[in-house]
Write an enzyme that holds these catalytic residues in place. Structure first.
Site, PDB file in Angstrom:
ATOM      1  CD  GLU A 132      45.973  74.503  69.223  1.00  0.00           C
ATOM      2  OE1 GLU A 132      44.855  73.887  68.982  1.00  0.00           O
ATOM      3  OE2 GLU A 132      46.134  75.518  68.682  1.00  0.00           O
ATOM      4  CD  GLU A 182      42.465  77.891  72.092  1.00  0.00           C
ATOM      5  OE1 GLU A 182      42.076  78.728  71.329  1.00  0.00           O
ATOM      6  OE2 GLU A 182      43.669  77.683  71.868  1.00  0.00           O
TER       7      GLU A 182
END
Ligand SMILES: *[C@@H]1O[C@H](CO)[C@@H](O)[C@H](O)[C@H]1NC(C)=O
Ligand SMILES: *[C@@H]1O[C@H](CO)[C@@H](O)[C@H](O)[C@H]1NC(C)=O
Ligand SMILES: *[C@@H]1O[C@H](CO)[C@@H](O)[C@H](O)[C@H]1NC(C)=O
Ligand SMILES: *[C@@H]1O[C@H](CO)[C@@H](O)[C@H](O)[C@H]1NC(C)=O
Length: 512
Positions: A355, A250
């Site tokens: 994820e 991220e």
């Protein structure tokens, strides 16, 4: 015109000797969980379809867990003038890589808190033929928020450009390597491991910290590439070859002021520069040149920044990037069109979900919601939609968590398909676990998605042709009970779906 098709009429409940049903526990106001202790844990087994017989598996809000029923095709026609779903094997799409979960410190700590028998049952529940038949795993490179404290490799000495002190952590030796070892022993197929860094050691970063707004210092661009290569070498030397890496977890989070867990911020321009100038050449010139490099590893709306913009500005990046990794958390907000767009413009690059977890939002009452059907439903819907928009695999987050949804040093607790109760020496399989099973067990690596022509709005669907020579159809009915006429090859079958249920149908593939 009344069409004549072969239609099924016989259904037989099957319970092969090895099937072990769910030890159900009712959760007030919710669906059921299945309890596993050292002497009993339910098992999920596929039965092999034949020319005459196919199998239907159902999990429902009302409490069915992977209920298996054999159906027989019979030469009869019921309501044949209306076909709801047609499986079209001539229209094929993406090839599947697989499914899995994450071997975080938290997962390792919870797993280790169980006795040996239960530990085996937990890994079996995910990676064996009696469980989900997972074939992938994600492993953080160093710590992440699901650790008991923030850490990275080679924290000392600082400013150590050549990483002279790169060693694995005590957590690796105590929790993660033993769990990985059990996983690879349990799986009948190679487990493809995806490795990801959350934050490098603070000395590589502009803010000299694990959290907050921090980017890679220019003088450590090559060091951070070497950091990845060293991890790949270390894990390979322990017997765990790495299948792929992502270019940092991220990258947007490290650009957010006061972001409270391990991160590293990247602008698309800088990430492109690093991939082309450092990471790409470092991996592709090494012994580990086959390790896949995935960019983005963030919510799907960031594909524009971390893939499209990068390859526009640095065309050479296409040489190094094998795929795009996406996370689950904004899927409700951003429609999947961007996935179709990149699948069309870059068909040679795969898109993998790396994820997913529920219970991540502040407004949610609990991080672990025992027996929650709503969370199973969110998973089911997301996987069906992702698969219908070119995603090649789906990795869940922590394999197991404690009843609080941790441990997590930053108090960022979430849910998991398996909740571990160390005090009782039990674990609970949540509805999410069975939701995953309806995909993961039936869609092995190298399955190909096929077209489903649907004329019903009440049921969501996705279908695959598998290397096991079967055709798999996954159906989600979020409405009242309903029935569907399904056409597959020259045959038509009528299927009754109970209310609020997920169903997997597996046919033998008969080549015409
Ligand atoms: C759970 O609740 C349902 C409906 O209330 C009941 O039929 C079932 O027997 C209960 N199961 C257990 C294990 O208590
Ligand atoms: C383990 O679970 C089984 C099935 O639910 C139950 O019969 C048994 O009593 C449990 N064992 C212990 C030690 O709790
Ligand atoms: C190397 O790292 C270890 C921790 O893994 C640390 O204890 C040790 O002091 C470091 N060595 C040097 C020379 O900094
Ligand atoms: C579902 O069934 C319930 C009870 O039978 C009924 O009240 C409701 O209108 C039905 N919903 C739909 C969408 O048909």
């Amino acid at each position: 015109m009344l069409l004549k098709f072969l239609t099924l009429s016989l259904t037989v409940c099957v319970l092969a000797r090895k099937d072990k049903p769910c030890a159900a526990k009712n959760i007030s106001g919710q669906s059921v969980v299945c309890v596993c202790n050292a002497t009993y844990c339910d098992e999920l087994h596929r039965s092999l379809p034949t020319k005459q017989t196919f199998y239907v598996y159902t999990t429902s809000e009302s409490g069915l867990r992977f209920k298996k029923v054999a159906h027989t095709f019979k030469d009869e026609c019921v309501n044949c003038n209306q076909i709801d779903l047609v499986l079209d094997l001539k229209r094929t799409y993406q090839k599947i890589q697989g499914f899995g979960g994450a071997v975080t410190d938290a997962a390792g700590i919870n797993w280790k808190s169980l006795n040996t028998a239960l530990r085996k049952l937990l890994t079996k529940s995910y990676y064996s033929k009696a469980g989900l038949e997972y074939n992938m795993a994600r492993v953080p490179i160093g710590g992440c928020d699901f650790s008991t404290h923030p850490y990275a490799y080679n924290e000392l000495p600082v400013n150590d450009k050549y990483l002279s002190n790169f060693t694995l952590s005590p957590e690796d030796y105590k929790y993660r390597l033993p769990l990985l070892s059990e996983i690879t022993k349990t799986s009948k197929v190679p487990v493809n491991i995806v490795a990801t860094t959350w934050s490098p050691p603070p000395w590589m970063k502009t803010n000299n910290a694990y959290t907050g707004v921090g980017q890679l210092k220019k003088e450590y661009y090559q060091t951070y590439a070497d950091y990845h290569l060293k991890f790949i070498e270390k894990l390979s030397s322990k017997g765990f070859p790495i299948w792929g890496i992502t270019t940092t977890n991220e990258p947007t989070t490290g650009l957010i002021n006061a972001f409270n867990f391990n991160s590293l911020g990247w602008t698309s321009d800088e990430l492109g520069k690093w991939i082309v100038g450092n990471l790409g050449p470092t991996i592709k010139k090494s012994k580990y040149k086959n390790v896949k490099i995935m960019t983005c590893d963030d919510q799907r709306n960031t594909i524009k920044d971390y893939f499209i913009d990068i390859v526009k500005k640095y065309p050479k990046a296409l040489k190094y990037i094998d795929g795009i990794a996406v996370h689950y958390y904004s899927d409700g907000k951003f429609a999947p069109h961007i996935l179709d767009e990149v699948a069309k413009t870059h068909p040679e690059k795969f898109i993998l979900c790396t994820e997913a977890s529920e219970g991540t939002f502040n407004w949610e009452k609990s991080d672990i919601a025992l027996g929650s059907w709503r969370r199973a439903k969110t998973y089911i819907r997301d996987i069906i939609k992702d698969m219908n928009h070119h995603i090649v695999g789906w990795l869940d987050w922590n394999l197991c968590l404690n009843p609080q949804g941790g441990p997590n040093w930053a108090n960022n607790y979430v849910d998991s398909p398996i909740a571990v109760f160390a005090d009782k020496q039990e674990f609970y399989k949540e509805p999410m676990y069975y939701a995953l099973a309806h995909f993961t067990k039936f869609i092995p690596r190298n399955s190909i998605r096929i077209k489903v022509k649907s004329s019903t709005k009440s049921v969501e669907s996705v279908a695959f042709l598998t290397p096991r020579n079967t055709v798999v159809l996954v159906l989600f009915n979020d409405n009242n009970k309903t029935s569907l006429n399904i056409k597959y090859g020259g045959k038509t079958t009528k299927l009754n779906l109970i209310e609020k249920s997920i169903t997997t149908v597996e046919f033998l593939h008969e080549k015409s």
